[in-house]
Design an enzyme around this catalytic site. Structure first.
Site, PDB file in Angstrom:
ATOM      1  N   ASP A   1       0.748  -1.371  -0.110  1.00  0.00           N
ATOM      2  CA  ASP A   1      -0.068  -0.061  -0.099  1.00  0.00           C
ATOM      3  C   ASP A   1       1.074   1.138  -0.095  1.00  0.00           C
ATOM      4  O   ASP A   1       2.138   0.933  -0.073  1.00  0.00           O
ATOM      5  CB  ASP A   1      -1.003   0.059   1.312  1.00  0.00           C
ATOM      6  CG  ASP A   1      -0.220  -0.094   2.737  1.00  0.00           C
ATOM      7  OD1 ASP A   1       0.944   0.120   2.538  1.00  0.00           O
ATOM      8  OD2 ASP A   1      -0.808  -0.317   3.663  1.00  0.00           O
TER       9      ASP A   1
ATOM     10  N   SER B   1      -0.486 -10.287  -1.829  1.00  0.00           N
ATOM     11  CA  SER B   1      -1.861  -9.964  -1.037  1.00  0.00           C
ATOM     12  C   SER B   1      -2.141 -11.010  -0.065  1.00  0.00           C
ATOM     13  O   SER B   1      -3.017 -10.569   0.693  1.00  0.00           O
ATOM     14  CB  SER B   1      -3.147  -9.849  -2.239  1.00  0.00           C
ATOM     15  OG  SER B   1      -2.915  -8.832  -3.028  1.00  0.00           O
TER      16      SER B   1
ATOM     17  N   SER C   1      -6.329 -12.620   3.716  1.00  0.00           N
ATOM     18  CA  SER C   1      -5.576 -11.738   2.895  1.00  0.00           C
ATOM     19  C   SER C   1      -5.246 -10.487   3.361  1.00  0.00           C
ATOM     20  O   SER C   1      -5.801 -10.148   4.402  1.00  0.00           O
ATOM     21  CB  SER C   1      -6.116 -11.786   1.435  1.00  0.00           C
ATOM     22  OG  SER C   1      -7.322 -11.099   1.426  1.00  0.00           O
ATOM     23  N   TYR C   2      -4.611  -9.543   2.614  1.00  0.00           N
ATOM     24  CA  TYR C   2      -4.215  -8.244   3.101  1.00  0.00           C
ATOM     25  C   TYR C   2      -5.384  -7.308   3.510  1.00  0.00           C
ATOM     26  O   TYR C   2      -6.530  -7.243   2.925  1.00  0.00           O
ATOM     27  CB  TYR C   2      -3.415  -7.358   2.152  1.00  0.00           C
ATOM     28  CG  TYR C   2      -2.534  -6.151   2.551  1.00  0.00           C
ATOM     29  CD1 TYR C   2      -1.855  -6.245   3.497  1.00  0.00           C
ATOM     30  CD2 TYR C   2      -3.079  -5.019   2.059  1.00  0.00           C
ATOM     31  CE1 TYR C   2      -1.265  -5.324   4.026  1.00  0.00           C
ATOM     32  CE2 TYR C   2      -2.394  -3.943   2.472  1.00  0.00           C
ATOM     33  CZ  TYR C   2      -1.503  -3.851   3.612  1.00  0.00           C
ATOM     34  OH  TYR C   2      -0.804  -2.738   3.898  1.00  0.00           O
ATOM     35  N   PRO C   3      -5.475  -6.920   4.738  1.00  0.00           N
ATOM     36  CA  PRO C   3      -6.862  -6.295   5.289  1.00  0.00           C
ATOM     37  C   PRO C   3      -6.885  -4.768   4.953  1.00  0.00           C
ATOM     38  O   PRO C   3      -7.772  -4.308   5.296  1.00  0.00           O
ATOM     39  CB  PRO C   3      -6.532  -6.413   6.811  1.00  0.00           C
ATOM     40  CG  PRO C   3      -5.177  -6.244   7.205  1.00  0.00           C
ATOM     41  CD  PRO C   3      -4.396  -7.020   5.787  1.00  0.00           C
TER      42      PRO C   3
END
Length: 813
Positions: free
Chosen positions: A119, A153, A335-337
């Site tokens: 991110d 991810s 997975s990526y939050p």
């Protein structure tokens, strides 16, 4: 053999990724900072055999701050913070020594692969890592590429191996957008916060908040809560009337019928309708219809929806929910939050996550049925171009399945079953009555509703929304009530009303939403970082000057809601200037106020304050007060004036007598200091003379506390020092009935670090480690070195002269 350094964002992630890529055949050891591990294994990279070193950071390495004097509230006009104040990047957590750790691990490496979270914040940390590591890596040959970025991810074998196979480059534009946001929030937030905190805390005593903070995102967030509060307060209930009919469906059952007109606001009209119907004995069915209710499948889960559901259905605050989600991600369960996307890509393997749940004890049968019968494509949602929606990646004891079977709060509510009837059927009327009711105001915002408003108006990001909500709670602007509803406090209400009175744009979401759009343009390479920064700061600088000039508008509201400082608190200690009693204001931030001199003195927070035996400071004649964190914690006396106006150049604001370098004062470090702290490098262990009969020695920097000599009559610090470690000796008068000394002896002088008699009587608390003399057990002599417990001098680095006048000369010369 060349070396590849790989860096993840958290130690647990580094371990998981290294385990996957090495197929479990790796060796591990702790790095020099003792927090991050290094996992090593061999493999191939760019078609050649290499040695891999996988390690991590702990979030951001660096933080943005002002230089030198611009960090001192009293020495700088807040208006200077918008443009004149220089900034620098400092280590976010100096104790971790992260920059040095990365430099050591990066030395001699040929390539670096960045496994930071995918991110904007992760991209920013990428460049923080590169700034630390690149100067120490081996130079590249020609145009050889040495910096790589892994994008993933989830922490699964498939995703990690795929990321390693298609390495890219870090995104400089996304990193710059984070730099811009950090600088804007620092300059704008600090300028407004410093001004209004100093202005209002200097006038009012019961604000009950240690900081009157302003934030470009925090303040509009508070504005939503106060806006709902204002609607509740301005609501005027209206009376209305409804007709209610009860008919008998059969012998044992009756039905309540809804009035087709719903309600009327005129009682006479309602009475007229009642008179027309109350004489009727039967009700006839005019028409029948059937409706089937169905609910759309939910969209795939993104961060904001996860936070909403966690608050409304699980009772978890956004900050707690986000921390839990991050922990589940690092453990490989989801997975990526952090994602704004609610649409699965066409090539996403939906069956893979389902297979992981096929053996779950609760819903294995349903999963197998879905896999055998085939699954429908999810609803088409929004593709933000970041990460896929949050997806379960591993089976867990509490996981989500399907839709309403596991999420009953989303299901269609059951309705009362009606009897079978058709047009022309009639039912006996059992009762007909008129009810008087009142319209009701809206309720306070729930966290879930506030998150929705923040997302709608572009306030914050999916990652920062929980932080902003947590901030307005921590600042005592709102309180969380039952059902996770947010009720503004008096302080929060007055602040928002004051902003509206002076400049509504400071609290409305419009201007921050526009700034977020500009930051997104930087991230996409469509706007210049410097131009956006300069333009936004110029706007807020003008607003700040207008706010300062118009502060009386907010002050008028404060006067109505809060008490003046002079009228708050209880008399406690005497002022050294006028010798009148100063009042102790207990509400945050706790402080002493002299109404005669119109002076306010800040005190240490998060403890209790009481008068210290009516003793006075020899420098300014102020009565000393005693701060304590509790019976098992630390306590020390302090002079209110010295603590706010340090008398010596090596003292800082906020220090107590346990850090004062006065050479002859009986409460000072010079006379009560014993030796270097057993845990931290900069602290000194100081005797607490008020702690008897449960005597304590505490570090004046960190949280180390040593409980010693319980039930001793008296403990004093001797002018003599230990010949082994140079710590000051302690003289102890023991209780005759409980003396540990042989025979009838009750007095003993020795070193608390080295003397075997004292070692058995000292108990360390709050310390991660202990003095080397104590690690060996009673009487141990290993690990002793010159200066280990060395007593502090008035002047850093100098031996303390035993003669008091020599001490004074050594300090000032």
């Amino acid at each position: 053999m060349k070396t590849v350094l790989m860096v993840a964002e958290k130690p647990s992630l580094a371990q998981s990724i290294a385990k996957i890529l090495s197929r479990g055949s790796m060796s591990s050891h702790k790095g020099l900072n003792g927090t991050c591990s290094v996992h090593e294994y061999t493999g191939t990279f760019a078609g050649q055999p290499v040695r891999f070193k996988m390690t991590s950071v702990c979030g951001h390495i660096m933080t943005l701050d002002f230089l030198g004097k611009y960090n001192k509230w009293d020495k700088v006009d807040p208006a200077e913070l918008f443009s004149q104040a220089p900034t620098e990047k400092k280590e976010a957590n100096p104790k971790l020594n992260m920059v040095k750790f990365l430099q050591v691990e990066g030395k001699g490496c040929d390539y670096i692969v960045l496994w930071l979270d995918c991110d904007k914040e992760g991209e920013n940390i990428c460049f923080e890592v590169l700034d630390a590591v690149l100067p120490f890596m081996n130079p590249a040959h020609g145009n050889e590429k040495t910096v790589f970025r892994a994008r993933f991810s989830s922490i699964t074998d498939t995703d990690i191996c795929a990321a390693m196979a298609r390495l890219g480059e870090p995104d400089r534009n996304e990193a710059l957008s984070v730099d811009a946001r950090q600088e804007l929030d620092l300059r704008i937030g600090c300028a407004f916060t410093r001004f209004q905190t100093k202005y209002f805390q200097g006038k009012y005593g019961n604000l009950d908040s240690s900081l009157i903070s302003f934030g470009p995102c925090q303040t509009p967030t508070l504005g939503f809560c106060v806006e709902r509060h204002d609607k509740i307060q301005s609501f005027k209930p209206e009376t209305y009337w409804v007709l209610q009919a009860k008919v008998n469906a059969d012998k044992d059952r009756s039905l309540l019928l809804d009035w087709d007109r719903v309600r009327v606001f005129d009682r006479e009209i309602a009475q007229m309708f009642l008179n027309m119907t109350k004489t009727e004995k039967e009700a006839q069915v005019e028409a029948t219809s059937k409706k089937e209710k169905a609910k759309q499948r939910p969209l795939a889960l993104n961060t904001v929806e996860m936070l909403r559901v966690a608050s409304s259905s699980l009772g978890m605050g956004p900050q707690h929910a986000m921390q839990t989600a991050e922990r589940l991600y690092t453990q490989g369960y989801i997975s990526y939050p952090r994602t704004e996307t609610t649409h699965y890509p066409e090539n996403f393997d939906l069956k893979g996550p389902l297979r992981q749940q096929a053996n779950h004890p609760y819903w294995a049968d349903t999963v197998k049925q879905l896999l055998s019968e085939g699954i429908n494509r999810p609803r088409k949602g929004h593709d933000a171009g970041d990460h896929p929606p949050i997806t379960p990646m591993r089976s867990a004891t509490e996981a989500e399945l399907g839709f309403t079977e596991i999420m009953p709060w989303q299901s269609v509510p059951l309705e009362e079953s009606l009897p079978t009837c058709q047009r022309g059927d009639s039912f006996a009327v059992g009762e007909m009555k008129m009810l008087e009711k009142q319209t009701s105001p809206p309720d306070y915002l729930t966290e879930a509703e506030l998150i929705t408003l923040m997302e709608k108006h572009g306030i914050g990001t999916d990652a920062s929304i929980p932080v902003h909500i947590n901030n307005i709670c921590q600042r005592n602007y709102v309180v969380v009530e039952s059902s996770r509803r947010l009720r503004p406090t008096n302080l929060g209400i007055v602040l928002v009303h004051g902003y509206y009175r002076i400049d509504a744009e400071l609290v409305l979401p419009t201007i921050r939403s526009a700034v977020e759009k500009q930051l997104n343009l930087i991230a996409h390479g469509k706007a210049d970082y410097r131009q956006v920064l300069g333009h936004t700061l110029d706007i807020f600088k003008r607003k700040f000057h207008y706010f300062v000039d118009s502060i009386s508008g907010m002050d008028e509201l404060m006067e109505v809601s809060f008490s003046p400082l002079a009228a708050t608190g209880k008399p406690l200690s005497r002022c050294g200037k006028c010798h009148r009693f100063m009042k102790y204001v207990q509400a945050k931030p706790s402080r002493l106020h002299c109404s005669h001199c119109d002076e306010t003195y800040t005190l240490p927070q998060n403890g209790t304050i009481k008068l210290y035996k009516e003793l006075r400071c020899p420098l300014d004649d102020f009565e000393l007060v005693l701060w304590s964190s509790g019976s098992r914690g630390k306590s020390y006396p302090l002079c209110p004036y010295c603590s706010n106006h340090p008398p010596f150049r090596d003292m800082k604001k906020g220090m107590g007598c346990n850090e004062c370098t006065h050479p002859t004062c009986q409460h000072s470090l010079g006379l009560l200091g014993i030796g270097q702290c057993v845990e931290c490098d900069s602290g000194v262990l100081v005797l607490d003379p008020t702690s008897g009969p449960k005597w304590k020695v505490a570090c004046n920097k960190c949280n180390v506390v040593a409980h010693c000599f319980e039930n001793a009559h008296r403990v004093r610090v001797s002018a003599d020092t230990c010949s082994a470690c140079e710590a000051a000796l302690l003289g102890v008068d023991f209780n005759k009935t409980k003396s540990p000394l042989p025979g009838d002896q009750t007095q003993y002088t020795g070193c608390v670090f080295c003397d075997p008699v004292f070692q058995e009587l000292v108990e360390l608390k709050h310390a991660a480690s202990c003095h080397p003399m104590h690690r060996c057990g009673p009487g141990g002599r290993q690990g002793r070195g010159r200066g280990r417990g060395r007593r502090p001098a008035g002047k850093p680095g100098a031996r303390r002269p035993k003669d008091k006048m020599s001490a004074l000369a050594a300090y000032f010369v």
